[in-house]
Motif scaffolding. Structure first.
Motif, short mmCIF file in Angstrom:
data_model
loop_
_atom_site.label_atom_id
_atom_site.label_comp_id
_atom_site.label_asym_id
_atom_site.label_seq_id
_atom_site.Cartn_x
_atom_site.Cartn_y
_atom_site.Cartn_z
N ALA A 348 0.76 -1.20 0.13
CA ALA A 348 -0.02 -0.05 -0.07
C ALA A 348 0.85 1.20 -0.17
CB ALA A 348 -0.94 0.17 1.22
N PHE A 349 2.15 1.38 0.56
CA PHE A 349 3.08 2.38 0.67
C PHE A 349 4.11 2.09 -0.62
CE2 PHE A 349 1.56 2.77 5.15
CZ PHE A 349 1.03 3.89 5.05
N GLY A 350 3.78 1.36 -1.46
CA GLY A 350 4.70 0.75 -2.49
C GLY A 350 5.93 0.07 -2.01
N HIS A 351 7.03 0.03 -2.38
CA HIS A 351 8.06 -0.80 -2.00
C HIS A 351 9.28 -0.22 -2.71
CE1 HIS A 351 9.97 -4.55 -0.56
NE2 HIS A 351 10.07 -4.85 -1.76
N GLY A 352 10.64 -0.82 -2.05
CA GLY A 352 12.00 -0.58 -2.46
C GLY A 352 12.34 1.02 -2.19
N VAL A 353 13.10 1.71 -2.81
CA VAL A 353 13.69 2.89 -2.64
C VAL A 353 12.72 4.02 -2.81
CG1 VAL A 353 15.89 2.46 -3.09
CG2 VAL A 353 14.49 3.35 -4.79
N HIS A 354 11.81 3.73 -3.26
CA HIS A 354 10.57 4.95 -3.40
C HIS A 354 9.40 4.52 -2.49
CE1 HIS A 354 11.86 7.27 -7.07
NE2 HIS A 354 12.60 6.27 -7.26
N GLN A 355 9.44 3.62 -1.64
CA GLN A 355 8.51 3.53 -0.63
C GLN A 355 8.30 4.75 0.14
OE1 GLN A 355 9.26 0.33 2.41
NE2 GLN A 355 7.33 -0.11 2.45
N CYS A 356 6.81 5.06 0.35
CA CYS A 356 6.39 6.41 0.98
C CYS A 356 7.31 6.61 2.20
CB CYS A 356 4.70 6.13 1.25
SG CYS A 356 4.17 7.46 2.21
N LEU A 357 7.74 7.93 2.03
CA LEU A 357 8.64 8.48 3.13
C LEU A 357 7.83 8.74 4.47
CD1 LEU A 357 11.56 9.44 3.74
CD2 LEU A 357 10.78 11.66 2.97
N GLY A 358 6.40 9.17 4.34
CA GLY A 358 5.64 9.59 5.06
C GLY A 358 4.90 8.35 5.69
N GLN A 359 5.14 7.23 5.50
CA GLN A 359 4.32 6.14 5.84
C GLN A 359 4.07 6.02 7.50
OE1 GLN A 359 6.01 2.16 5.45
NE2 GLN A 359 7.47 3.04 4.45
N GLN A 360 5.23 6.27 8.35
CA GLN A 360 5.10 6.26 9.97
C GLN A 360 4.08 7.30 10.20
OE1 GLN A 360 5.85 3.42 10.79
NE2 GLN A 360 7.53 2.88 9.46
N LEU A 361 4.20 8.42 9.68
CA LEU A 361 3.08 9.49 10.16
C LEU A 361 1.65 8.82 9.89
CD1 LEU A 361 2.50 12.29 11.16
CD2 LEU A 361 3.13 13.13 9.03
N ALA A 362 1.45 8.56 8.66
CA ALA A 362 0.16 7.90 8.30
C ALA A 362 -0.44 7.03 9.45
CB ALA A 362 0.16 7.59 6.92
N ARG A 363 0.67 5.92 9.59
CA ARG A 363 0.25 5.11 10.58
C ARG A 363 -0.10 5.59 11.75
NH1 ARG A 363 4.54 1.78 7.90
NH2 ARG A 363 3.60 -0.18 7.12
N VAL A 364 0.65 6.45 12.41
CA VAL A 364 0.45 6.93 13.72
C VAL A 364 -1.16 7.64 13.56
CG1 VAL A 364 0.92 8.90 15.27
CG2 VAL A 364 2.72 7.59 14.41
N GLU A 365 -1.33 8.66 12.68
CA GLU A 365 -2.80 9.44 12.40
C GLU A 365 -3.67 8.23 12.32
OE1 GLU A 365 -1.21 13.33 10.10
OE2 GLU A 365 -1.81 11.50 8.74
N MET A 366 -3.61 7.23 11.60
CA MET A 366 -4.61 6.22 11.57
C MET A 366 -4.94 5.54 12.77
SD MET A 366 -4.19 4.65 7.68
CE MET A 366 -5.64 3.70 7.77
N GLN A 367 -3.66 5.00 13.54
CA GLN A 367 -4.05 4.29 14.81
C GLN A 367 -4.55 4.93 15.85
OE1 GLN A 367 -0.04 2.68 15.59
NE2 GLN A 367 0.27 1.66 13.62
N ILE A 368 -4.27 6.31 15.85
CA ILE A 368 -5.21 7.17 16.65
C ILE A 368 -6.46 7.63 16.23
CG2 ILE A 368 -5.13 9.41 17.75
CD1 ILE A 368 -2.12 9.29 17.85
N ALA A 369 -6.74 8.10 14.96
CA ALA A 369 -8.02 8.53 14.63
C ALA A 369 -9.11 7.69 14.58
CB ALA A 369 -7.75 9.30 13.24
N LEU A 370 -8.87 6.16 13.98
CA LEU A 370 -9.82 5.47 13.81
C LEU A 370 -10.73 4.76 15.16
CD1 LEU A 370 -8.64 3.57 10.74
CD2 LEU A 370 -10.74 5.03 11.05
N PRO A 371 -9.43 4.52 16.33
CA PRO A 371 -10.16 4.01 17.36
C PRO A 371 -10.83 5.39 18.40
CG PRO A 371 -8.11 2.90 17.07
CD PRO A 371 -8.12 4.11 16.08
N ALA A 372 -10.42 6.47 18.27
CA ALA A 372 -10.75 7.37 18.99
C ALA A 372 -12.21 7.78 18.34
CB ALA A 372 -9.81 8.81 18.84
#
Length: 410
Positions: A348-372
């Motif tokens: 979902a974030f791609g793969h290899g050297v072009h894998q999404c740079l901001g994937q960790q921020l997206a994870r943090v936002e989703m892990q908080i926003a959905l359960p909240a």
């Protein structure tokens, strides 16, 4: 004992794909186009004739997609690509603008990526957890005050990542509403070409001015941090614009579409409500199951053998992340949403050297926003029939245009 003959690959060659499938004809809005699934089952790497007449390839299998994305013999340079979507025939794609490293190869891509990688580590993004919690709480309060019957996209899914990325980049509070509105126009498929062009110009001009202001008077934000590097103002603006686009629309659509998917799967929703520790695996499974960003495009720089076939130098490959993430060879029962699944290896974030740079921020936002959201509104449900939810079709970022929701008042 008689030995069974070895299974041989079919000797017939499937007909070329001539249109990249985007139409979702099934009743489930979360499933990829059925044609993509059929193509993957028939042959995970096959010939494709592009709208401009180019004879290239379509990759739909999980293993094939990951192999190509990890192979630096395939280029991401815009000027080398042929696009699979119709309507752009004859349009010459210019090279990536300064700072837009998603359309670059090494060493240019490496230079930008190295400057930014340390600013998006797992540890650094987790430090933002408290701020994300404050932002989500404020928007949930506003939703509660507004009352049942709101559009979740406008009330929550869009403003949470918008505020977060604006704070990360250092966009002044007074400018945020106008700024994020212009960005929204860029991704609005209903907007006219003229409106999108005007919005692009406004965003580009604003980010350039913001970069210059940060260089003159740095503040505590990512853009100011980058003024201490060798990036020019034009490069700073390009990087800022790229991070904004990558950090806003995809996350906003994942929050909205993820909520829709959970509301459509009551057992999974109940599990997430009951077990807060499921937040991490749930987000990974939703990323796999929904895969809002699709497809990617690469061009071979030399002859490369993949899955027993030779992709010649100069041939473009379109890679479907949606099809790859529903490949039963990698994910058993792939069309079932299972928050307890180990969805590791999804693209979902791609793969290899072009894998999404901001994937960790997206994870943090989703892990908080959905359960909240689910905790705050235990009776949250759709305010319309699921068939009436307007989807974002024919778009690189899939999602919902709006998501009317309601709940029981306390």
């Amino acid at each position: 004992m008689t030995q069974e003959p070895a299974t041989q690959k079919p000797t017939t060659t499937p007909a070329d794909v001539t249109v990249f499938p985007t139409e979702r004809h099934t009743g489930c809005p979360f499933d990829p186009p059925a044609e993509l699934t059929a193509l993957r089952e028939e042959q995970p790497l096959r010939r494709m004739t592009y709208p401009d007449g180019h004879h290239g390839w379509l990759a739909t299998g999980h293993g094939v997609v990951r192999a190509i994305m990890a192979d630096q013999r395939f280029s991401a340079r815009y000027e080398l690509l042929h696009l699979p979507m119709p309507g752009l025939e004859g349009v010459e794609i210019p090279p990536a603008a300064p700072g837009d490293f998603t359309g670059m190869d090494a060493p240019d891509h490496t230079r930008y990526r190295r400057l930014l990688t340390g600013k998006f580590t797992v540890r650094r993004m987790r430090l933002l957890t408290e701020r994300v919690e404050e932002i989500t709480a404020a928007h949930l309060d506003a939703m509660a005050a507004q009352g049942p019957g709101v559009d979740l996209v406008q009330a929550y899914a869009h403003p949470v990542p918008a505020q977060m990325i604006c704070e990360l980049l250092g966009v002044p509070y007074a400018d945020r509403e106008r700024f994020t509105g212009q960005v929204a126009t860029l991704f609005d498929q209903r907007a006219s070409t003229e409106d999108k062009g005007a919005a692009y110009g406004a965003v580009e001009s604003y980010v350039k001015g913001l970069a210059a202001a940060k260089r003159a008077e740095p503040t505590d934000d990512l853009l100011s941090d980058l003024t201490g590097t060798d990036l020019s103002d034009e490069e700073l603006a390009g990087v800022g614009g790229l991070l904004l686009a990558a950090g806003l629309d995809t996350t906003a659509n994942m929050i909205a579409l993820g909520t829709f998917a959970l509301l459509s799967n009551p057992e999974q929703l109940a599990a997430l409500r009951a077990e807060p520790e499921l937040a991490g695996p749930a987000v990974e499974e939703l990323l796999r199951y929904l895969t809002v960003a699709d497809p990617a495009v690469r061009t071979a720089l030399e002859d490369v053998e993949v899955d027993g076939q030779v992709i010649r130098a100069g041939e473009t490959v379109t890679l479907s992340f949606q099809a790859a993430n529903r490949d039963p060879a990698q994910f058993p029962e792939p069309d079932r949403l299972d928050l307890r699944r180990r969805a590791t290896g999804h693209v979902a974030f791609g793969h290899g050297v072009h894998q999404c740079l901001g994937q960790q921020l997206a994870r943090v936002e989703m892990q908080i926003a959905l359960p909240a959201l689910l905790r705050r509104f235990p009776t949250l449900r759709l305010a319309v029939d699921p068939s009436e939810v307007p989807m974002r079709e024919q778009n690189n970022i899939y999602g919902v245009r709006s998501l009317p929701v309601t709940w029981d008042r306390d």
